[in-house]
Design an enzyme around this catalytic site. Sequence first.
Site, PDB file in Angstrom:
ATOM      1  N   ASP A 112      37.042  41.905  29.480  1.00  0.00           N
ATOM      2  CA  ASP A 112      36.434  43.028  30.194  1.00  0.00           C
ATOM      3  C   ASP A 112      37.528  43.990  30.648  1.00  0.00           C
ATOM      4  OD1 ASP A 112      37.346  41.025  31.845  1.00  0.00           O
ATOM      5  OD2 ASP A 112      35.520  40.865  33.031  1.00  0.00           O
ATOM      6  N   GLU A 148      32.143  44.610  36.339  1.00  0.00           N
ATOM      7  CA  GLU A 148      32.060  44.560  37.798  1.00  0.00           C
ATOM      8  C   GLU A 148      30.692  44.968  38.327  1.00  0.00           C
ATOM      9  OE1 GLU A 148      34.005  43.159  39.675  1.00  0.00           O
ATOM     10  OE2 GLU A 148      35.973  43.133  38.731  1.00  0.00           O
TER      11      GLU A 148
END
Length: 462
Positions: A113, A183
């Site tokens: 990520d 997130e």
Amino acid sequence: MTLTQKLLPLAISVLLSAAPLMAADAPVAKEAIAAALISKVNSAVDADTARLTHIFKDLHQHPELAFTETRTAGIVSKELKALGFSVTEGIGKTGVVGVLKNGEGPTVWFRADMDSNAVRETTGLPYAAKAKQKQADGSEIDVMHACGHDAHVTWMLGLAKTMAALKSDWSGTLVVYAQPAEEVGLGAQAMVDDKLWERGFPKPDFAFGTHTAPGPVGVISSSPGVRMAGVDQLDITFNGLGGHGSTPQMTIDPVVMASQAVLAYQTIVSRNLDPQAAAVLSVGSIVTGRDNNVIPETSVLKLNLRWFTPEVRTQMLKRIDEINKGVAIAAGVSAEKMPTRVMKGNSGPLINDKLLVSRINPSLEALMGKGKVIDHFPAVMGSEDFQEAFKPLNTPYVFMLVGVAPPALFQEAQLMGRPFPYSNHNPDFFVDLAAIPIGAKVNSVAVLSIMAKQNTSKNTVN
């Protein structure tokens, strides 16, 4: 006794439950890949460490928030193309997928990520993030990699170069991809919604990911079963009637309603759920008003839920709605102005495949050393969206944790009664540079546990 030997019992006391290292119903472990191949991985990554460290420092200095990771994505694309990967950009806005075909064999997907956090860095590192990021509305906010995604991208690029260098030792198809917006819990689904599985990419037989953890460098976790909780991000808007602060009787105060709701929400976990059903409800933000003497029209609460079962999630949402309505009715809000709930990011629990864990762990232990691979780690309330990409295909996956804290700091924290020296999302979070090559090696050995030529005939975990 070495420092690591002294620290390991401390690490285990914090990182492990009291259960044995391998659960009684776990499958019999597979054999490790050849020692000579692990030696090749070590040599390849050691030779690449200077490059990886440079990439990591650069990424750390240039964090980008969810769905704005254009610079990071550009770096990933450039590096993968240079290694001979077929690269597709712009999936889910900023996602990047690289494919390296190397003969017959299993297809393995590996994820990193890319996004950062809205946190002001206080580490004092010479390569600390200092610049603010401009928002769509023109405002500027502090940003930093407070969750290690800069390391995740670096580790993935280390895996990509190692596998490209060792093509004679494995067979199959390796797919590495950089995902946006973890997130906020939206990135994996954004890639799926952008036809990730309809673009002709090879479908995965197995999937992997790694994440930083503030445990000591040199210790990793590769554990079966439920690892992380499910998560929901949601906004609640209370609609009131604004007015002058000196005449509250002429208003319906949304600030008061929001405050009452925040306190009432705390009874959901403490009084509505089964005491043995783990859950968390946090209010991370209250957005309302501006002036001291003006009662505003609306108040918005930003909630975060954590849960392990869909039943608990359903009960929490039901009670939130009931509390909101009750507070509004008590305040005199009309039926057409009842509070609204907007669901944002959502991910289910992350559940590592037991058989796949047993397949890779012998090789990981051969890499890290005996006792350095924790294979019975209690589930945490932290969450991930990594697994959401593979739900449509029911792909077996393993998500590993890599220690990134200096062992001396970890020991100091233990002696002070603290579980870790720092935690993710804090302004003092940092990745020890000694963990950069380790993460790349862990990624590479995990993948080779499936793709090494001695193993490629085993297209299923058995």
